[in-house]
Design a protein around this motif. Structure first.
Motif, PDB file in Angstrom:
ATOM      1  N   SER A  54     -11.036  89.670  36.367  1.00  0.00           N
ATOM      2  CA  SER A  54     -10.925  89.811  35.240  1.00  0.00           C
ATOM      3  C   SER A  54     -10.089  91.331  35.247  1.00  0.00           C
ATOM      4  O   SER A  54     -10.196  92.081  36.317  1.00  0.00           O
ATOM      5  CB  SER A  54     -12.054  90.336  34.206  1.00  0.00           C
ATOM      6  OG  SER A  54     -12.870  91.472  34.957  1.00  0.00           O
ATOM      7  N   GLU A  83     -15.594  86.532  32.222  1.00  0.00           N
ATOM      8  CA  GLU A  83     -15.280  85.699  33.750  1.00  0.00           C
ATOM      9  C   GLU A  83     -16.847  84.939  33.907  1.00  0.00           C
ATOM     10  O   GLU A  83     -17.829  85.829  34.027  1.00  0.00           O
ATOM     11  CB  GLU A  83     -14.891  86.686  34.788  1.00  0.00           C
ATOM     12  CG  GLU A  83     -15.702  87.804  35.063  1.00  0.00           C
ATOM     13  CD  GLU A  83     -15.695  88.979  34.085  1.00  0.00           C
ATOM     14  OE1 GLU A  83     -16.114  90.095  34.354  1.00  0.00           O
ATOM     15  OE2 GLU A  83     -14.948  88.908  33.072  1.00  0.00           O
ATOM     16  N   HIS A  96     -11.871  75.050  36.809  1.00  0.00           N
ATOM     17  CA  HIS A  96     -10.988  76.434  36.531  1.00  0.00           C
ATOM     18  C   HIS A  96     -11.465  76.827  35.149  1.00  0.00           C
ATOM     19  O   HIS A  96     -11.620  75.625  34.260  1.00  0.00           O
ATOM     20  CB  HIS A  96      -9.592  76.175  36.718  1.00  0.00           C
ATOM     21  CG  HIS A  96      -8.927  75.767  37.883  1.00  0.00           C
ATOM     22  ND1 HIS A  96      -8.919  76.327  38.934  1.00  0.00           N
ATOM     23  CD2 HIS A  96      -8.610  74.395  38.264  1.00  0.00           C
ATOM     24  CE1 HIS A  96      -8.413  75.775  40.022  1.00  0.00           C
ATOM     25  NE2 HIS A  96      -8.442  74.591  39.364  1.00  0.00           N
ATOM     26  N   SER A  97     -11.435  77.952  34.665  1.00  0.00           N
ATOM     27  CA  SER A  97     -11.482  78.462  33.415  1.00  0.00           C
ATOM     28  C   SER A  97     -10.685  79.682  33.331  1.00  0.00           C
ATOM     29  O   SER A  97     -10.709  80.455  34.303  1.00  0.00           O
ATOM     30  CB  SER A  97     -13.067  78.625  32.663  1.00  0.00           C
ATOM     31  OG  SER A  97     -13.769  79.625  33.432  1.00  0.00           O
ATOM     32  N   GLY A  98     -10.211  80.111  32.182  1.00  0.00           N
ATOM     33  CA  GLY A  98      -9.519  81.140  31.753  1.00  0.00           C
ATOM     34  C   GLY A  98      -9.317  81.702  30.550  1.00  0.00           C
ATOM     35  O   GLY A  98      -9.500  80.988  29.458  1.00  0.00           O
ATOM     36  N   SER A 104      -8.894  86.964  32.069  1.00  0.00           N
ATOM     37  CA  SER A 104      -9.989  86.604  32.959  1.00  0.00           C
ATOM     38  C   SER A 104      -9.776  84.946  33.611  1.00  0.00           C
ATOM     39  O   SER A 104      -9.122  84.299  33.019  1.00  0.00           O
ATOM     40  CB  SER A 104     -11.407  86.609  32.354  1.00  0.00           C
ATOM     41  OG  SER A 104     -11.711  85.736  31.597  1.00  0.00           O
ATOM     42  N   TYR A 105     -10.234  85.028  34.733  1.00  0.00           N
ATOM     43  CA  TYR A 105      -9.967  83.478  35.310  1.00  0.00           C
ATOM     44  C   TYR A 105     -11.514  83.510  36.449  1.00  0.00           C
ATOM     45  O   TYR A 105     -11.943  84.386  37.044  1.00  0.00           O
ATOM     46  CB  TYR A 105      -8.902  83.601  36.219  1.00  0.00           C
ATOM     47  CG  TYR A 105      -8.811  82.463  37.136  1.00  0.00           C
ATOM     48  CD1 TYR A 105      -8.566  80.905  36.635  1.00  0.00           C
ATOM     49  CD2 TYR A 105      -9.215  82.529  38.515  1.00  0.00           C
ATOM     50  CE1 TYR A 105      -8.405  79.871  37.434  1.00  0.00           C
ATOM     51  CE2 TYR A 105      -9.345  81.442  39.417  1.00  0.00           C
ATOM     52  CZ  TYR A 105      -8.900  80.234  38.812  1.00  0.00           C
ATOM     53  OH  TYR A 105      -8.769  78.940  39.862  1.00  0.00           O
ATOM     54  N   THR A 106     -11.967  82.208  36.404  1.00  0.00           N
ATOM     55  CA  THR A 106     -13.040  81.568  37.034  1.00  0.00           C
ATOM     56  C   THR A 106     -12.649  80.431  37.710  1.00  0.00           C
ATOM     57  O   THR A 106     -12.336  79.515  37.186  1.00  0.00           O
ATOM     58  CB  THR A 106     -14.385  81.571  36.580  1.00  0.00           C
ATOM     59  OG1 THR A 106     -14.579  82.842  35.367  1.00  0.00           O
ATOM     60  CG2 THR A 106     -15.276  81.327  37.115  1.00  0.00           C
TER      61      THR A 106
END
Length: 743
Positions: A605, A80, A650-652, A619-621
């Motif tokens: 996370s 994350e 976004h990212s995951g 996880s995700y941000t």
């Protein structure tokens, strides 16, 4: 300050007081004991995770082994708030992004800072993940302990050391599933030999790893769709667009990036009496590549391969045949790191001292206008980098729960570039004349203190402060007037609060909050380099740039459930908020301290063990990265509220894994949303074309089996063969088979 004075200061400091920057796990009985994992990166002293400032992660050997990890930075994937680069196979600008800030992290190997005078950490691309014992990540403002460059955090890659005879070797081969879909004929090799002597008081390890690939064509060759583009009368071109929507035609590719990397290291640790540890190592890294086997789509009236008819050196950017070699070329990079540190224990107190030096030589050659894939005039840049770092700390254990660390550091970085004309861009030895020489140096002198306190089993705090003097000097360019020296004072504080309202064998709840300021001095390139990207965008350096400053805070919750069971789980959620002032940005063609921006978001996370052998990690941000003021360039206004360039929204990551000691493997999916190319978001109208940064969804798998002394594994990357650009055309579906043996 002169280079000579800096060297004298370094020698005196190394003899008198110096801290070992090497972040190893505790080795003495004086170190703090905890059921929680212990980290060193967050506070420069061994600290249980529950007392470490903010969101801190430890990636252990098990995490590294169960998924496809070739390079050091591959181990960061999916954590994350952290993004590692996606490119064309070998990343010549390897590194990591933390909390949406490009080049905002300080990256280290065994405590030695890799960021050079241009904030590059390029040689990470040569280092094999097989050598890693663990990786530590700290997020948030970190200049209070690490100085310039630690805007958004720091990462330390820690290599393993043996306590008995250990021999390990691996050999692997990979290829894409479709021709020219990913790096072809990829081979990786690695060998390590280590042992301990004299009742384990001397530990020695030697490693060598490398890779080779014949590459793939990741760069499009294009010309303008209108005007005299040099391809009249030829067929085969393919209509396309630039990212701003301008029509172009693809005429081929710029060639395959054939590359080789090498990395060798020898490291020794020796116990000096019963209270000292001496640590010394030397590492040599190299990569080299060339773009070759350019392909043309063009055909003449007889159906023969054609390369265009614009051959004048005055041909415009992107015209043929220059399109087939534009911006590409050959590069050789050599780097040597030498490191020496000593740790001495005075009862429960500790003094650490280290001295390390990094030298890099980067030679790049590329074509000039009118050159062809088969030769022609070009230019060569011969870069020399030097970084000398000396650091010293003393840790005073006031009690079992209170520690006070004092430190001093000096980090000198020097740079020299000689530029030459070449009669043949493919041949480094074809120099015809020295066109210019540029030099520059940066020196950072820092003094810092950190107070770590556990006031009770429920509440702990950390308080840090650092003063830095940054000096930029010896700026010369034989084609321009010399630039003025620069001096800047910077104070960087940080405060962290950790509250554990509940802790038992069944559950632990931790609430964390931290905040502080950090800074990043302008790089040499930002101050002096005039640069034209492959897509034609030009920027000019500004010798009057000041350091960038960031004010940030975070608050988070970490909840563990049944930590000792085979179904242990952990949830982390953090909110972070960062405010940029004096951020360096491009206004027209020039770089200015003009940008004010805000980056806030959420890091999530979740970890879940399954039956002791398997588990889930997700996880995700969310990154909300935007300008907070209008930027004006002539008649152009870049509006407040635009998204920052290069930062996804976004990212995951989701990973299922299994390891019972014999059978092991993982299946993972990584994603990130698209990123704008420039601050003027409206100028980007097209994605999925050369030089764009597209959204991606990558499905990867690793399967392996361990015998007594043998390990077989297979990696499958980008299983969905997702098509996207990460400036270059990113690698598609590929496999990699490896055999390894350990004794």
């Amino acid at each position: 300050m002169t280079h000579k004075a800096t060297l004298a200061t370094a020698l005196v400091a190394s003899i008198a007081t110096q801290v070992s920057a090497t972040a190893q796990e505790p080795q003495t009985p004086q170190e703090t004991k905890s059921l929680q994992p212990v980290t060193t990166i967050a506070a420069k002293i061994p600290t249980p995770i529950e007392q470490a400032p903010g969101n801190t992660s430890i990636i252990n050997k098990h995490d590294i082994a169960i998924r496809p990890n070739y390079r050091f930075t591959d181990t960061l994937r999916g954590h994350e708030g952290v993004l590692q680069p996606k490119g064309r196979g070998m990343e010549t600008f390897d590194g990591a992004m933390i909390r949406g800030i490009n080049n905002g992290a300080l990256l280290m190997v065994d405590g030695v800072v890799l960021n050079d005078i241009n904030n590059n950490t390029k040689m990470l691309t040569t280092m094999r993940a097989h050598d890693l014992e663990r990786v530590e990540i700290t997020r948030g403002a970190s200049s209070a302990l690490y100085g310039s460059g630690a805007l958004s955090g720091a990462i330390n890659f820690i290599t393993a050391m043996p306590d008995s005879l250990s021999v390990y070797g691996s050999l692997g081969y990979g290829n894409p599933f479709s021709q020219n879909g990913a790096p072809e004929n990829l081979t990786n090799w690695y060998l390590s030999i280590g042992d301990s002597f004299f009742n384990k008081s001397l530990r020695v390890k030697a490693t060598y790893g490398g890779s080779f690939s014949s590459g793939y064509a990741a760069d499009n060759a294009w010309v303008n769709a209108s005007g005299d583009n040099g391809i009249s009368g030829l067929s085969g071109s393919v209509p396309s667009h630039k990212t701003d929507g301008t029509p172009i035609v693809l005429v081929g590719d710029m060639g395959r990036q054939r590359y080789a990397t090498h990395d060798a290291k020898i490291k020794a640790q020796a116990d000096i009496g019963s209270s000292g540890v001496l640590d010394a190592w030397v590492q040599y890294s190299n990569y080299n590549y060339i773009h070759h086997r350019q392909q043309s789509y063009l055909r003449d009236e007889n159906g023969n391969v054609a390369w265009g008819n614009a051959t004048s050196p005055n041909s415009a950017q992107g015209s043929a045949p220059y399109a087939f070699v534009g911006g590409m070329g050959n590069e050789i990079y050599n780097q040597v790191i030498s490191a020496l540190s000593y740790t001495h224990y005075f009862g429960s107190n500790e003094w650490r001292t280290s001295l390390n030096h990094t030298y890099g030589n980067d030679i790049w050659a590329g074509p000039s206008g009118g050159a062809s894939p088969f030769g022609g005039a070009g230019s060569k840049q011969d870069h020399h980098y030097n970084t000398l770092n000396v650091e010293s700390t003393f840790t005073l254990r006031l009690s079992q729960a209170h520690s006070l660390l004092f430190g001093v550091q000096e980090r000198y970085s020097g740079y020299k570039q000689n530029a030459y004309n070449l009669s043949d861009w493919r041949d480094f030895a074809s120099s015809t004349a020295l066109s210019k020489t540029i030099t520059g140096a940066h020196n950072f002198l820092g003094v810092f203190v950190h107070y770590q306190a556990a006031w009770s089993k429920y509440f702990s705090t950390g308080l840090s402060g650092r003063w830095d003097l940054w000096q930029g000097f010896n700026y010369t360019d034989t084609t321009k007037p010399n630039a003025p020296n620069a001096t800047h004072n910077q104070f960087s504080p940080k405060l962290s609060l950790n509250f554990t309202p509940f802790s038992s064998d069944y559950a632990t709840t931790i609430i964390k909050a931290s905040g502080g300021s950090s800074f990043r001095a302008p790089t040499f390139n930002q101050k002096f380099r005039d640069y034209i990207r492959n897509d034609g965008v030009q920027t000019s350096g500004n010798p009057h740039l000041k350091p960038e400053e960031l004010y940030s805070y975070d608050i988070g919750l970490e909840q563990s459930l049944y930590p000792k069971s085979t179904f242990a789980a952990q949830v982390k959620i953090y909110y972070f908020d960062s405010f940029f002032t004096n951020a360096i940005t491009t206004i027209g063609k020039n770089l200015e301290n003009a940008q004010k921006a805000r980056i806030n978001g959420i890091e999530l996370s979740y970890r879940q063990k399954l039956f002791g052998y398997g588990g889930l990690f997700a996880s995700y941000t969310l990154y909300n990265a935007k300008l907070t003021q209008d930027l004006i360039s002539g008649s152009q206004v870049i509006a407040a509220g635009n998204r920052l360039a290069g930062v996804p929204e976004h990212s995951g990551y989701v990973q299922l894994y299994y390891d019972d000691g014999r059978l092991f493997g993982s299946l993972s999916c990584e994603m990130a949303s698209k990123r704008y190319k420039d601050l003027d978001n409206a100028s980007q109208k097209v994605w999925g074309v050369y030089s764009s940064s597209d959204a991606y969804y990558l499905l990867d798998m690793r399967l392996g089996y361990r015998f007594q002394h043998l390990e077989l594994s297979a990696n499958f990357t980008n299983l969905l063969d997702y098509k996207y650009y990460a400036y270059y055309r990113a690698p598609g579906r590929a496999f990699y088979l490896e055999v390894a043996s350990r004794f």
